[in-house]
Design an enzyme around this catalytic site. Structure first.
Site, PDB file in Angstrom:
ATOM      1  N   GLY A 297       0.980  -1.058  -0.093  1.00  8.50           N
ATOM      2  CA  GLY A 297      -0.115  -0.113   0.021  1.00  8.50           C
ATOM      3  C   GLY A 297       0.520   1.282   0.206  1.00  8.50           C
ATOM      4  N   ARG A 335      -0.857  11.662  10.656  1.00  9.02           N
ATOM      5  CA  ARG A 335       0.094  10.849  11.040  1.00  9.02           C
ATOM      6  C   ARG A 335       1.001  11.493  12.020  1.00  9.02           C
ATOM      7  NH1 ARG A 335       3.171   8.995   7.872  1.00  9.02           N
ATOM      8  NH2 ARG A 335       3.404   6.796   9.036  1.00  9.02           N
ATOM      9  N   TYR A 339       1.255   8.803  15.152  1.00  4.82           N
ATOM     10  CA  TYR A 339       2.449   7.973  15.313  1.00  4.82           C
ATOM     11  C   TYR A 339       3.734   8.932  15.386  1.00  4.82           C
ATOM     12  CZ  TYR A 339      -0.596   5.405  11.976  1.00  4.82           C
ATOM     13  OH  TYR A 339      -1.509   4.428  11.584  1.00  4.82           O
ATOM     14  N   CYS A 366      -7.220  23.728  16.048  1.00  5.53           N
ATOM     15  CA  CYS A 366      -7.261  24.345  17.559  1.00  5.53           C
ATOM     16  C   CYS A 366      -6.659  23.167  18.443  1.00  5.53           C
ATOM     17  CB  CYS A 366      -8.732  24.571  18.007  1.00  5.53           C
ATOM     18  SG  CYS A 366      -9.413  25.625  17.032  1.00  5.53           S
TER      19      CYS A 366
HETATM   20  C1  LIG Z   1      -2.302  -2.050   5.593  1.00  7.07           C
HETATM   21  C2  LIG Z   1      -2.336  -3.545   4.978  1.00  7.07           C
HETATM   22  C3  LIG Z   1      -1.464  -3.774   4.042  1.00  7.07           C
HETATM   23  C4  LIG Z   1      -0.493  -2.696   3.304  1.00  7.07           C
HETATM   24  O1  LIG Z   1       0.372  -2.267   4.200  1.00  7.07           O
HETATM   25  P1  LIG Z   1       1.221  -1.222   3.762  1.00  7.07           P
HETATM   26  O2  LIG Z   1       2.464  -1.054   4.798  1.00  7.07           O
HETATM   27  O3  LIG Z   1       0.775   0.160   3.262  1.00  7.07           O
HETATM   28  O4  LIG Z   1       2.195  -1.706   2.460  1.00  7.07           O
HETATM   29  C5  LIG Z   1      -1.489  -4.863   3.409  1.00  7.07           C
HETATM   30  N1  LIG Z   1      -2.394  -5.922   3.850  1.00  7.07           N
HETATM   31  C6  LIG Z   1      -2.878  -5.878   4.950  1.00  7.07           C
HETATM   32  C7  LIG Z   1      -3.826  -6.889   5.305  1.00  7.07           C
HETATM   33  C8  LIG Z   1      -3.187  -4.797   5.573  1.00  7.07           C
HETATM   34  O5  LIG Z   1      -3.825  -4.453   6.556  1.00  7.07           O
END
Ligand SMILES: *Cc1c(COP(=O)(O)O)cnc(C)c1O
Length: 445
Positions: A297, A335, A339, A366
């Site tokens: 992702g 973020r 984090y 705020c």
């Molecule tokens: C969040 C997630 C991903 C992607 O993770 P990245 O760190 O953004 O690559 C893939 N598979 C599952 C099941 C996830 O929850």
């Protein structure tokens, strides 16, 4: 980051006006045309990264599927780009599934995730013909079997198992350790129990196993260990349940560089760890090679995203620091607050100037919504355009309307062209779901 050090991604360049360009578009012009805050997505970089995943894994193993983890950034246009690149797509909610359907994404290449899938979601997934449902619990197996039976369908499933691997990343994004809400752990016996149950229930086809060990990972050894743990378990399952795993989904998690100090592995380096580990594990255990599935992702869309802000008041507190406020913050990028995530910024209309000014970049909510606690910027003034890099993943996706801010617009840029893919929300959007009960109305009706 000091001096005029460059930290650019994909098609980013600095033009002869000294402005940052992305996809051949001048960011100062983009800010003028579309307003700020503005998410800018480098389409070429997204496409090139998809191609890199498919090519690097495809040349090392025979059967591979790369699924974009839609939760990182999902709009209908992003779905279309993923489809055109031959990617599969992971969704984890009714809304993400609906987005894919609206974009005409082939549902056979959609996988459904989540640790609590409602009956509504499972029914929708079966109705749309989602390719794989990644089952996360024993009770979900039973519910899915029943719902599929009622609909006269068979569900193709993977089981999410917990390999018990603790990764080096923020604890909020560790997902493969024993103490996790996700999946069923191998060590506790729950994973084996789930396989026995999946094989015994009607209307379920158990196709394979899934694990996802965490996110923003830099250490490739965790992936190699996860492959080994999974292949050990697959061997055990073959011996105890006489079931052969045909698909092994290793999840996502590859980290990206948010700052110049970050040195994440490349996609090729990831493939160079996972593929040989899998091939060797299969031959050592005399197992057929499963189809390998990846679910990146962040690494697909993160570096391709840049947020443009307009700079507001610049306040110097003598002997303390200089605060540079921008016209967004917590609502478009939660973020740092979630984090303590780090980011890197550049004054986009002064990109070729030296970095001379120590500053803290603050949002305009705020809250003390610091975006970047300590950085060195070009001589920044009110009205400048600030670019914050690497905001493609988990920014728009996690954006909120806090303070009743409107979610920013998003544009896809390539070859000098900028296309809107998410309209800036309007004031009307903000009150659209507000309801005024009759007894509060002015005439008391
Ligand atoms: C969040 C997630 C991903 C992607 O993770 P990245 O760190 O953004 O690559 C893939 N598979 C599952 C099941 C996830 O929850």
């Amino acid at each position: 980051m000091d001096g005029a050090e460059v930290f650019l991604f994909g098609t980013q360049e600095i033009n002869d006006k000294g402005h940052l360009t992305i996809g051949g578009c001048d960011t100062a012009e983009l800010a003028k045309e579309f307003g700020t805050p503005l998410y800018v997505v480098d389409e070429r970089l997204v496409r090139d990264t998809c191609k890199a995943y498919i090519a690097e894994f495809g040349r090392r193993v025979d059967r591979v599927e790369v699924a974009f983890a839609g939760k990182a950034l999902l709009t209908t246009a992003i779905c279309r780009v993923m489809d055109q690149e031959g990617m599969a797509l992971d969704v984890a909610s009714t809304g993400e599934l609906y987005t894919a359907v609206k974009a005409d994404f082939p549902t056979g290449r959609v996988k459904l995730h989540g640790n609590f899938k409602s009956d509504e979601l499972l029914t929708a997934a079966l109705g749309y013909g989602v390719g794989r449902i990644v089952v996360d619990s024993l009770s979900e197996l039973e519910r899915l079997s029943r719902i599929a039976g009622e609909m006269g369908k068979d569900a193709d499933i993977l089981l999410r198992v917990g390999p018990g691997i603790k990764t080096q990343t923020h604890s909020y994004i560790q997902t493969g350790q024993a103490d996790s809400k996700f999946g069923m752990s191998i060590a506790s016996g729950a994973a084996m129990e789930a396989i026995q149950l999946a094989l015994s229930l009607p209307n379920l086809n158990l196709r394979g196993l899934h694990c996802h060990i965490g996110s923003q990972l830099f250490g490739l050894d965790s992936f190699a260990r996860a492959v080994d743990m999974m292949m050990d378990f697959i061997t055990q399952v073959r011996d105890e349940a006489q079931w052969t795993c045909d698909e092994l989904d290793m999840g996502g998690g590859l980290g990206i560089a948010y700052t110049p100090e970050d040195a994440p592995p490349t996609v090729a380096e990831l493939a160079d760890v996972i593929c040989p580990a899998l091939t060797q594990a299969a031959s050592a255990r005399d197992l057929p090679m499963p189809k390998l599935i990846l679910e990146p992702g962040r690494s697909i869309v993160g570096p391709a995203g840049t947020t443009l802000y307009t700079v507001g008041p610049v306040k110097t507190i003598p002997g303390v620091r200089t605060y540079v406020s921008v016209d967004g913050g917590l609502s478009d990028n939660p973020r740092p607050a979630l984090y303590e995530a780090e980011y890197t910024a550049l004054v986009a209309n002064k990109a070729s100037q030296a970095r001379t000014m120590a500053a803290r970049v603050a949002g305009s909510h705020c809250e003390t919504d610091t975006l970047i606690p300590d950085t060195t910027l070009q001589a920044v003034e009110e009205g400048d355009v600030m670019a914050v890099f690497c905001t493609g993943a988990y920014n728009h996706a996690m954006a909120s309307n806090y303070n009743r801010f409107r979610r920013p617009a998003m544009v896809l840029v390539m070859d000098g062209q900028a296309d809107l893919i998410y309209e800036r929300e309007t004031l009307e959007d903000l009150v659209l779901h507000d309801v005024m009960p009759g007894r509060l109305s002015e005439d008391g009706q």
